[in-house]
Design an enzyme around this catalytic site. Structure first.
Site, short mmCIF file in Angstrom:
data_model
loop_
_atom_site.label_atom_id
_atom_site.label_comp_id
_atom_site.label_asym_id
_atom_site.label_seq_id
_atom_site.Cartn_x
_atom_site.Cartn_y
_atom_site.Cartn_z
N TYR A 150 0.84 -1.21 0.00
CA TYR A 150 0.00 0.00 0.00
C TYR A 150 0.87 1.26 0.00
O TYR A 150 0.70 2.15 -0.84
CB TYR A 150 -0.92 -0.02 1.23
CG TYR A 150 -1.76 1.21 1.39
CD1 TYR A 150 -2.85 1.45 0.55
CD2 TYR A 150 -1.49 2.16 2.38
CE1 TYR A 150 -3.64 2.59 0.71
CE2 TYR A 150 -2.27 3.29 2.54
CZ TYR A 150 -3.35 3.50 1.70
OH TYR A 150 -4.13 4.62 1.85
N SER A 153 2.63 1.78 -3.26
CA SER A 153 1.73 2.21 -4.35
C SER A 153 1.37 3.69 -4.22
O SER A 153 1.20 4.39 -5.21
CB SER A 153 0.45 1.35 -4.37
OG SER A 153 -0.42 1.69 -3.30
#
Ligand SMILES: NC(=O)c1ccc[n+]([C@@H]2O[C@H](COP(=O)([O-])OP(=O)(O)OC[C@H]3O[C@@H](n4cnc5c(N)ncnc54)[C@H](O)[C@@H]3O)[C@@H](O)[C@H]2O)c1
Length: 246
Positions: A150, A153
């Site tokens: 996460y 990204s």
């Protein structure tokens, strides 16, 4: 009348951004995979005297996004404001992360942002004016245990923001990002909060502003970034985090 496309707009931070921008007289495309919830947000805006239409699309699907963008353009005109807010999260120990989990996180949070932006920029270029706001995450600034895929990204989203600021600035288009932290009352944060096993008080005490963030905090910053007044601001990371990361 300005026209904005907001992604991940059916719930949480995205819905608050839609309501806030509509109050400034901007016509809104409320895009989400959850069409019923998107319709509710659009109806609320209409009921309050604003303009909005619901749009169903998965941001990882270029054809679906293309159709949604065309529908919004047909309804209200050229799209010159884009808020890339749709995203997913998960907590997984680094050593357990699979290729599929890594790829899916980047597909939605990073590639989805790329696809939507690429399809909207031509309207901004033609207008000689545009505003892009990417909703990233404070986890990309600080790192976050169990969130390697996460945070990476979202770090990519911050890097993309800076590059688009440089590449599109000469065309009159600004691109900034807001990395939220601990914005409660959203589907994502309530689940994440449960998974983190930290008390609400621990989260609150970690920052100088002793309260939790609300979707409206992010929406307020976003409204300024898409305004004419913010025309000399680009490539920036505007922390809306209660001062947790300074
Ligand atoms: N809430 C927080 O504390 C927090 C912290 C850091 C970053 N963020 C970021 O803020 C953004 C909004 O978060 P939120 O808390 O409101 O989350 P949320 O889960 O409540 O809302 C996200 C929305 O995105 C939509 N969505 C997900 N995948 C999609 C796809 N492929 N195509 C279209 N729509 C899709 C969902 O249906 C949902 O309506 C996210 O990008 C998130 O990563 C939130």
């Amino acid at each position: 009348m300005k026209v904005a496309l907001v992604t991940g707009a059916a719930t949480g931070i995205g819905a608050a951004i839609c309501r806030r921008l509509a109050r400034d007289g901007i016509a809104i495309g409320v895009l989400d995979i959850l069409i019923d919830d998107a319709r509710t947000v659009a109806d609320q805006i209409g009921g309050a005297g604003g303009k909005a239409i619901p749009l169903q699309a998965d941001i990882t699907d270029r054809e679906q996004v293309k159709a949604a963008v065309a529908k919004l353009r047909d309804a209200f005109g050229a799209i010159t404001v884009l808020v890339n807010n749709a995203g997913i999260t998960a907590m997984v120990p680094f050593e357990d992360l699979t290729d599929a989990q890594w790829d899916r996180m980047f597909e939605v949070n990073t590639k989805g942002t790329f696809i939507v932006t690429q399809l909207v920029v031509p309207d901004m270029k033609a207008a000689g004016w545009g505003r892009i706001v990417n909703i990233s995450s404070s986890s990309a600034q600080s790192g976050a245990p169990l969130m390697a895929h996460y945070s990476a990204s979202k770090g990519a989203v911050i890097a993309l923001t800076k590059t688009l600021a440089r590449e599109l600035g000469p065309l009159g288009i600004t691109c900034n990002n807001i990395p939220p932290r601990f914005v409660m009352n959203t589907v994502m944060s309530e689940k994440h909060f449960d998974d983190s096993h930290k008390s609400r008080e621990e989260w609150i005490k970690a920052g100088p502003i002793r309260r939790q963030g609300e979707p409206e905090d992010i929406a307020g910053a976003c409204a300024w970034l898409v305004s004419d007044e913010a025309g000399y601001v680009t490539g920036q990371t505007i922390g809306v985090n209660g001062g947790r990361y300074i």
